[in-house]
Design an enzyme around this catalytic site. Structure first.
Site, mmCIF file in Angstrom:
data_model
loop_
_atom_site.group_PDB
_atom_site.id
_atom_site.type_symbol
_atom_site.label_atom_id
_atom_site.label_comp_id
_atom_site.label_asym_id
_atom_site.label_seq_id
_atom_site.Cartn_x
_atom_site.Cartn_y
_atom_site.Cartn_z
ATOM 1 N N LYS A 80 -28.223 -7.347 6.649
ATOM 2 C CA LYS A 80 -28.534 -7.782 5.286
ATOM 3 C C LYS A 80 -27.204 -8.095 4.597
ATOM 4 C CE LYS A 80 -31.131 -6.010 1.254
ATOM 5 N NZ LYS A 80 -31.927 -4.868 0.753
ATOM 6 N N SER A 155 -36.612 -6.224 -0.710
ATOM 7 C CA SER A 155 -35.559 -7.204 -0.785
ATOM 8 C C SER A 155 -34.936 -7.543 0.580
ATOM 9 C CB SER A 155 -34.444 -6.698 -1.705
ATOM 10 O OG SER A 155 -33.857 -5.533 -1.184
ATOM 11 N N SER A 179 -37.438 -1.493 -0.010
ATOM 12 C CA SER A 179 -36.905 -2.787 0.428
ATOM 13 C C SER A 179 -36.741 -2.970 1.926
ATOM 14 C CB SER A 179 -35.565 -3.057 -0.234
ATOM 15 O OG SER A 179 -35.781 -3.607 -1.496
#
Ligand code: GLN
Length: 476
Positions: A80, A155, A179
């Site tokens: 990420k 996310s 997330s």
């Protein structure tokens, strides 16, 4: 599609050892896959083909020379874009950090490098990890690999989509209120939010430090466990990290607590409710004792989570002032420089949370709202800990619905409801795993969530076998 890319970490390592293929060949297969899938998936913000091939060659050389190998030697993965990577831009999907190139690696990245893993690139997310669909990214558009009209979740949407689409073996994400678990559920992969503090957050761009956790998205339980064993443990550079003392798996039948709150009418989609009941049944058939429990209102937990994360985010993001690093706006004096730097580079959701967080921390509202949220957090933690003295696992849905349509105009409040099933585990700092359980009638993945006592990650992964989750069920 190359058959290799669906394999597990152990299968790749056996293939390397047998000389079936090299890490360079495997890495090249993934780079080719990325090229094929990215037009429809859009998981990556940066692909570092050159760096990946260099690391793969180094791994192949170690193997040839008989140098001791790390537990992930030659295995391609992705991050990420909240993890600082030396020399490789780290954007947090924000205009603020669009051109930021960190001078150091996050501790989790250092550990993966030492273990021999090969970094393919950086993955999309909601700006500063604020969101549940990855639509708040300022830098790219990620779609669900199962249906490109739907979101990948957020996310860590890029992290989930990349694993599901076979664009890396595993990925890292961060989970503050769901997330990792929510996008993993939407994309049909395993998503682990470990015990708070189990993995160092050093070098990971913060959303809300008292809740942020580094976690793992993988195709199967075994892969997740291998990666966790590399990452977990005390790091002097992160005062909240803890020595990892894994708890053992009970040899007696497991006791599973089904969260009854979610069975009430209208709380979650009917198909997820049916899946939850079926999962309880699978546990029973495997000899587990299943009882029903109730949590202090999940809606109150969600409200408390929103207040606490906004308050922390408002302070965490104070560092982006256009002076030290990141986007620098114009301005004839300091005040105007702050205003233009922050005003021009933060997106709407980030601004909304900074304003809300500042509001709840100001004057008498601090007592009325912020301290009240802290008390709710304490209640949630105490009640979950009590449940876990009587049960080994808490069984809940991972999300209230399957992946929703991209571009649907959801209000911020509707978007926040995506975290309904995941925030309790976050507020309590407990390890929690999103477990893919097949598809609905439209072919979209569905998942349940297991939560356990601190440092019981092995139990979570072990329990997926009782739910009959097969390796093949993850990824397309
Ligand atoms: N969707 C949640 C939020 O927007 C989760 C964020 C996260 O876990 N990073 O706050």
């Amino acid at each position: 599609m190359h058959a290799w890319i669906n394999r597990s970490i152990k299968e790749h390592q056996a293939a390397f050892a047998a000389g079936e293929y090299t890490s360079r060949e495997l890495t090249s297969a993934f780079l080719k896959r990325i090229e094929e899938k990215e037009p429809s998936v859009g998981a990556y913000l940066t692909v570092d083909a050159e760096g990946a091939l260099r690391e793969a060659d180094a791994s192949d050389a170690r193997r040839r020379l008989g140098v001791p190998l790390g537990p992930l030697d030659g295995i391609p993965y992705a991050l990420k874009d909240t993890f600082c990577t030396v020399g490789l831009r780290t954007t947090c999907a924000s205009r603020m950090l669009e051109h930021y190139v960190p001078p150091y690696d996050a501790e989790a990245v250092s550990r993966l490098r030492r273990a021999g893993a090969v970094l393919l690139g950086k993955l999309n997310l909601d700006e500063f990890a604020m969101g549940s669909s990855t639509e708040h990214s300022a830098l790219g558009n990620t779609r669900n690999p199962y249906n490109s009209d739907c979101v990948a979740g957020g996310s860590s949407g890029g992290s989930a989509a990349a694993v599901a689409a076979g664009e890396c073996v595993f990925s890292l994400g961060t989970d503050t209120g769901g997330s990792i678990r929510q996008p993993a559920a939407f994309c049909g992969v395993m998503g682990l939010k470990p015990t708070y503090g189990a993995i160092s957050r050093y070098g990971v761009i913060a959303l809300a430090s008292s809740l942020d956790c580094v976690g793992i998205l993988s195709r199967c339980a075994e892969d997740g466990e291998i990666v966790l064993s590399v990452l977990a443990g005390k790091d002097e550079k992160d005062a909240t990290s803890r020595a990892y003392l894994p708890s053992s798996i009970p040899s007696r039948p497991l006791r599973v607590a089904l969260v009854a709150d979610f069975l009430r009418d209208g709380m979650i989609a009917e198909e997820i409710r049916a899946l939850l009941l079926e999962s309880a049944e699978r546990f029973r058939k495997k000899g587990a004792q299943v009882g029903e429990i109730s949590l202090p209102s999940p809606m109150r937990a969600l409200a408390a989570y929103s207040v606490l994360t906004a308050a922390e985010a408002a302070s965490e993001l104070g560092r982006y002032d256009g002076i030290r690093y990141g986007f620098a706006g114009a301005g004839e004096d300091l005040e105007n420089r702050y205003v233009s730097s922050r005003g021009e580079s933060f997106g709407r959701e980030v601004k909304r949370r900074i304003l809300f967080g500042t509001y709840v921390m100001t004057g008498s509202r601090r007592e009325e709202i912020y301290n009240q949220a802290r008390r709710v957090r304490g209640d949630v933690k105490a009640s979950m800990e009590k449940i876990l003295t009587e049960y080994d696992l808490i069984l809940a849905p991972a999300t209230p619905t399957v992946a929703f349509a991209a571009g649907a105009q959801r209000s911020p409040a509707e978007m926040y409801c995506s975290d309904l099933c995941t925030v309790c585990g976050s507020l309590a700092g407990l390890p929690s795993l999103s477990v893919p359980m097949g598809k609905n009638m439209e072919g979209l993945p569905m998942a349940v969530q297991l939560t356990a006592a601190p440092f019981s990650e092995s139990l979570l992964y072990h329990a997926t076998a009782l739910l009959e989750v097969s390796h093949e069920s993850s990824g397309i």
